[in-house]
Design a protein around this motif. Structure first.
Motif, PDB file in Angstrom:
ATOM      1  N   ASN A   1     -15.045  21.395 -32.190  1.00 54.60           N
ATOM      2  CA  ASN A   1     -14.092  20.529 -32.878  1.00 54.60           C
ATOM      3  C   ASN A   1     -14.322  20.689 -34.373  1.00 54.60           C
ATOM      4  O   ASN A   1     -14.786  19.789 -35.049  1.00 54.60           O
TER       5      ASN A   1
ATOM      6  N   ASP B   1      -1.400  26.048 -31.133  1.00 59.71           N
ATOM      7  CA  ASP B   1      -2.043  24.758 -31.373  1.00 59.71           C
ATOM      8  C   ASP B   1      -3.523  24.873 -31.067  1.00 59.71           C
ATOM      9  O   ASP B   1      -3.977  25.853 -30.483  1.00 59.71           O
TER      10      ASP B   1
ATOM     11  N   ILE C   1      -6.830  22.350 -29.734  1.00 57.26           N
ATOM     12  CA  ILE C   1      -7.227  21.039 -29.234  1.00 57.26           C
ATOM     13  C   ILE C   1      -8.655  21.131 -28.691  1.00 57.26           C
ATOM     14  O   ILE C   1      -9.040  22.137 -28.096  1.00 57.26           O
TER      15      ILE C   1
ATOM     16  N   SER D   1     -10.816  15.979 -26.277  1.00 57.21           N
ATOM     17  CA  SER D   1      -9.591  15.193 -26.477  1.00 57.21           C
ATOM     18  C   SER D   1      -9.161  14.577 -25.155  1.00 57.21           C
ATOM     19  O   SER D   1      -9.543  15.023 -24.078  1.00 57.21           O
TER      20      SER D   1
ATOM     21  N   GLN E   1      -3.419  13.791 -24.656  1.00 56.25           N
ATOM     22  CA  GLN E   1      -3.201  14.672 -25.804  1.00 56.25           C
ATOM     23  C   GLN E   1      -2.992  16.116 -25.350  1.00 56.25           C
ATOM     24  O   GLN E   1      -2.115  16.806 -25.858  1.00 56.25           O
TER      25      GLN E   1
ATOM     26  N   CYS F   1       0.494  18.287 -25.750  1.00 55.92           N
ATOM     27  CA  CYS F   1       0.456  19.588 -26.407  1.00 55.92           C
ATOM     28  C   CYS F   1       1.073  20.666 -25.508  1.00 55.92           C
ATOM     29  O   CYS F   1       1.881  21.482 -25.964  1.00 55.92           O
TER      30      CYS F   1
END
Length: 178
Positions: free
Chosen positions: A88, A103, A105, A109, A113, A117
């Motif tokens: 992260n 994206d 992630i 998460s 979420q 996504c």
């Protein structure tokens, strides 16, 4: 180009692959989820299964996720990639986005979420593929059987017929798939 809803999850952690497969199958039933533990097989699976979206881990033993991200961008530029990793780190996320990830992630998460996504990416993929279907139909001058009774030599009218035929095929495909 057909609208596909195939997702490939690439990760070396078997338990996480099973978990994400169950989550995606339950919450996004219109998608067909495939898993891959061996990152060296990923490019072949993407081609064979007509994958639209890849969920990619960065830390893998055989082929690093960063290199695999570049390879996918080079060999299958139409595939969207969401990096799902235990890291992260903002710098890593920025670097992945620069390399072409859709994206980024973190695995920590929430499930909501991740699903949001994935749904957003699948919607963009669907829009892009419909756009290409319409564009290809328009510029390839597909057969216009529905307009056979109408006679015209006006090229602008022919373009309107072609556009209408492309739209009708796109809408028909969209509603049949849902």
């Amino acid at each position: 180009m057909k609208l596909t809803r195939n997702i490939l999850v690439i990760d070396d952690e078997t338990r996480w692959l099973r978990t994400i497969n169950m989550v995606l199958s339950r919450h996004i039933p219109e998608a067909c989820t495939h898993t891959c533990e061996n990152s060296r097989q990923a490019l072949q699976l993407i081609a064979d299964l007509d994958i639209a979206l890849v969920l990619l881990d960065l830390n893998m033993p055989l082929l690093d996720g960063h290199q695999l991200l570049r390879d996918i961008r080079d060999h299958a530029p139409y595939v969207r990639i969401i990096v799902v990793t235990g890291l992260n780190d903002t710098e890593v996320a920025v670097e992945c986005m620069k390399q072409g990830a859709y994206d980024f992630i973190a695995k920590t998460s929430s499930t909501e979420q991740l699903l949001l996504c994935v749904r957003r990416a699948m919607e963009v993929i669907g829009l892009e593929r419909n756009y290409h279907r319409i564009k290809d139909g328009f510029f390839n001058r597909k057969s216009l059987r529905a307009f056979d009774p109408l006679l015209t030599t006006d090229i602008k009218m022919h373009d309107c017929f072609t556009y209408a035929a492309s739209l009708s095929e796109s809408c028909e495909y969209y509603f049949v798939r849902r």
